[in-house]
Motif scaffolding. Structure first.
Motif, PDB file in Angstrom:
ATOM      1  N   UNK A   1       0.881  -0.887   0.069  1.00  0.00           N
ATOM      2  CA  UNK A   1       0.044  -0.001  -0.014  1.00  0.00           C
ATOM      3  C   UNK A   1       1.168   1.245   0.159  1.00  0.00           C
ATOM      4  N   UNK A   2       1.176   1.871  -1.359  1.00  0.00           N
ATOM      5  CA  UNK A   2       2.205   2.806  -1.316  1.00  0.00           C
ATOM      6  C   UNK A   2       1.643   3.963  -1.845  1.00  0.00           C
TER       7      UNK A   2
ATOM      8  N   UNK B   1       7.574  14.115 -13.022  1.00  0.00           N
ATOM      9  CA  UNK B   1       8.230  13.090 -13.648  1.00  0.00           C
ATOM     10  C   UNK B   1       8.396  11.882 -12.449  1.00  0.00           C
ATOM     11  N   UNK B   2       8.636  12.513 -11.289  1.00  0.00           N
ATOM     12  CA  UNK B   2       8.831  11.352 -10.151  1.00  0.00           C
ATOM     13  C   UNK B   2       7.908  10.659  -9.577  1.00  0.00           C
ATOM     14  N   UNK B   3       6.690  11.502  -9.595  1.00  0.00           N
ATOM     15  CA  UNK B   3       5.243  11.216  -9.264  1.00  0.00           C
ATOM     16  C   UNK B   3       4.589  10.058 -10.224  1.00  0.00           C
ATOM     17  N   UNK B   4       4.699  10.785 -11.486  1.00  0.00           N
ATOM     18  CA  UNK B   4       4.280   9.690 -12.584  1.00  0.00           C
ATOM     19  C   UNK B   4       4.949   8.367 -12.520  1.00  0.00           C
ATOM     20  N   UNK B   5       6.229   8.234 -12.430  1.00  0.00           N
ATOM     21  CA  UNK B   5       6.903   7.144 -12.414  1.00  0.00           C
ATOM     22  C   UNK B   5       6.687   6.196 -11.063  1.00  0.00           C
ATOM     23  N   UNK B   6       6.464   6.959 -10.103  1.00  0.00           N
ATOM     24  CA  UNK B   6       6.296   5.918  -8.837  1.00  0.00           C
ATOM     25  C   UNK B   6       4.692   5.484  -8.948  1.00  0.00           C
ATOM     26  N   UNK B   7       3.600   6.352  -9.552  1.00  0.00           N
ATOM     27  CA  UNK B   7       2.341   5.602  -9.847  1.00  0.00           C
ATOM     28  C   UNK B   7       2.337   4.587 -10.505  1.00  0.00           C
ATOM     29  N   UNK B   8       2.839   4.592 -11.609  1.00  0.00           N
ATOM     30  CA  UNK B   8       3.209   3.596 -12.857  1.00  0.00           C
ATOM     31  C   UNK B   8       3.850   2.329 -12.226  1.00  0.00           C
ATOM     32  N   UNK B   9       4.814   2.462 -11.417  1.00  0.00           N
ATOM     33  CA  UNK B   9       5.623   1.509 -10.847  1.00  0.00           C
ATOM     34  C   UNK B   9       4.929   0.543  -9.963  1.00  0.00           C
ATOM     35  N   UNK B  10       4.224   1.499  -9.117  1.00  0.00           N
ATOM     36  CA  UNK B  10       3.473   0.705  -8.081  1.00  0.00           C
ATOM     37  C   UNK B  10       2.051   0.090  -8.476  1.00  0.00           C
TER      38      UNK B  10
ATOM     39  N   UNK C   1      -0.905  -1.804  -8.887  1.00  0.00           N
ATOM     40  CA  UNK C   1      -2.248  -1.689  -8.038  1.00  0.00           C
ATOM     41  C   UNK C   1      -1.869  -1.645  -6.484  1.00  0.00           C
ATOM     42  N   UNK C   2      -0.740  -1.432  -6.168  1.00  0.00           N
ATOM     43  CA  UNK C   2      -0.517  -1.186  -4.816  1.00  0.00           C
ATOM     44  C   UNK C   2      -0.583   0.421  -4.491  1.00  0.00           C
ATOM     45  N   UNK C   3      -0.603   1.136  -5.502  1.00  0.00           N
ATOM     46  CA  UNK C   3      -0.576   2.612  -5.600  1.00  0.00           C
ATOM     47  C   UNK C   3      -1.996   3.359  -4.762  1.00  0.00           C
ATOM     48  N   UNK C   4      -1.735   3.925  -3.615  1.00  0.00           N
ATOM     49  CA  UNK C   4      -2.598   4.538  -2.841  1.00  0.00           C
ATOM     50  C   UNK C   4      -2.886   6.065  -3.427  1.00  0.00           C
TER      51      UNK C   4
ATOM     52  N   UNK D   1      -6.882   9.434   4.559  1.00  0.00           N
ATOM     53  CA  UNK D   1      -7.512   8.825   3.363  1.00  0.00           C
ATOM     54  C   UNK D   1      -7.064   7.359   3.013  1.00  0.00           C
ATOM     55  N   UNK D   2      -5.994   7.058   3.818  1.00  0.00           N
ATOM     56  CA  UNK D   2      -5.303   5.473   3.351  1.00  0.00           C
ATOM     57  C   UNK D   2      -4.983   4.873   4.699  1.00  0.00           C
ATOM     58  N   UNK D   3      -5.794   4.694   5.665  1.00  0.00           N
ATOM     59  CA  UNK D   3      -5.159   4.097   7.084  1.00  0.00           C
ATOM     60  C   UNK D   3      -4.265   2.906   6.792  1.00  0.00           C
ATOM     61  N   UNK D   4      -4.362   2.252   5.708  1.00  0.00           N
ATOM     62  CA  UNK D   4      -3.381   0.951   5.562  1.00  0.00           C
ATOM     63  C   UNK D   4      -2.234   1.061   4.990  1.00  0.00           C
ATOM     64  N   UNK D   5      -1.784   2.408   4.733  1.00  0.00           N
ATOM     65  CA  UNK D   5      -0.565   2.577   4.185  1.00  0.00           C
ATOM     66  C   UNK D   5       0.451   1.864   4.764  1.00  0.00           C
ATOM     67  N   UNK D   6       1.402   1.372   3.972  1.00  0.00           N
ATOM     68  CA  UNK D   6       2.809   0.584   4.774  1.00  0.00           C
ATOM     69  C   UNK D   6       3.923   1.141   3.932  1.00  0.00           C
ATOM     70  N   UNK D   7       4.126   2.340   2.862  1.00  0.00           N
ATOM     71  CA  UNK D   7       5.173   2.993   2.594  1.00  0.00           C
ATOM     72  C   UNK D   7       4.586   4.258   1.974  1.00  0.00           C
TER      73      UNK D   7
END
Length: 324
Positions: A174-175, A189-198, A200-203, A226-232
């Motif tokens: 849950x990233x 650029x960094x946000x786009x890459x993080x979203x794409x790489x994560x 289904x794990x992206x929140x 918004x995401x109480x299950x976040x682990x990263x």
């Protein structure tokens, strides 16, 4: 000690010795090396002014930057000096302070000093308008708006992807991502890459804000609601990541056992002072400076480069993602 003494020891004419020491003329490599060894043995140091006059070069390079703090320009300068020193060249640093008039003043000054070329850098990665000078130019960290200009850039997307890949490799499912202003190219650029790489794990969505610790602390409250299950939490800078870590500790979360955190930049002041020390993306700015200087030397030597070269980053793993 004179050039004639070096020539006599090397068994060549004074003219050949001069060409070998000034790296001019059509000489065999063995001849150049023999002359240089003779010069070293005798402790002979060429006259810099004579060298410049005979070659038509000043053996100096200008580094023009908008980065007044030196956060990005100093490592780039150190790398450039490494490459330039091999050719016995000096570097002149000019801080424009983001002032176009000051920049024009420095460019006129550098041209008056007959520098052999100019490296242009700054604190932002957005492409900038090219400078109009009749000598070779290489752009470092921030490129030119002219795609034909020689530029050396950081692979922001690759760096962000490596950080998120590391988070998934250590079992995070849950990233999310916190970064700077959306108007900044590096943040997007960094946000786009993080979203794409994560995947289904992206929140999401990623949170854009400031390049500050304060924003990192504020973002934690927004994210956990918004995401109480976040682990990263992947962050777009080390400053933001340090603020994230501070707020997580205040809320009783263990780092990295409960929430793993990554930064970006590998800025020692932030990354090593964070508790725990930050896993982060190193921009390899010294290598970027070396590559830019080598490209400039090629251009000065009549072998110009064209277009952008994107250099890889390096993930530095520390305690914010892996427990000691």
């Amino acid at each position: 000690m004179r050039i004639t003494d070096v020539a006599a020891l090397a068994g060549v004419s004074p003219g050949t010795a001069s060409k070998a020491l000034n790296d001019t003329g059509q000489l065999r490599r063995e001849t150049r090396e023999r002359v240089r060894r003779a010069a070293e043995q005798l402790g002979f140091t060429p006259d810099g002014r004579a060298r410049a006059l005979s070659s038509g070069r000043s053996y100096t390079v200008g580094l023009v930057t908008t980065d007044s703090s030196g956060r990005f320009s100093i490592p780039i300068m150190l790398g450039a000096e490494d490459a330039l020193s091999a050719g016995e060249m000096a570097l002149l640093l000019c801080d424009t302070r983001d002032d176009p008039l000051r920049e024009q003043h420095y460019l006129r000054t550098l041209l008056a000093r007959r520098v052999d070329g100019i490296i242009v850098t700054g604190r932002r990665t957005e492409p900038r308008p090219p400078i109009a000078v009749p000598i070779p130019v290489v752009y470092a960290f921030n490129g030119s708006t002219d795609p034909a200009d020689a530029s050396v850039l950081v692979d922001d997307r690759g760096g962000a992807a490596s950080a998120v890949t590391h988070l998934t490799d250590v079992g995070r499912s849950a990233i999310t991502h916190v970064t700077g202003p959306e108007r900044h190219r590096s943040a997007v650029e960094r946000a786009t890459a993080a979203t794409e790489t994560a995947g289904a794990a992206f929140r999401g969505p990623p949170l854009y804000g400031e390049w500050s610790e304060r924003w990192g602390r504020q973002a934690v409250d927004l994210l956990l609601r918004a995401h109480p299950d976040l682990d990263a939490i992947s962050c777009g800078s080390d400053q933001i990541a340090r603020g994230v870590c501070d707020r997580l500790r205040e809320l009783g979360s263990r780092i990295p056992e409960d929430v793993a955190v990554t930064g970006f930049d590998n800025w020692d002041v932030m990354a090593l002072a964070c508790r725990p020390p930050l896993t982060t993306v190193d921009l390899e700015l010294e290598e970027l400076g070396r590559r830019a200087a080598r490209m400039l030397l090629d251009a000065v030597g009549g072998r110009p480069h064209s277009g952008a070269l994107e250099l890889p980053t390096r993930l530095v793993v520390r305690g914010s993602t892996l427990p000691d």
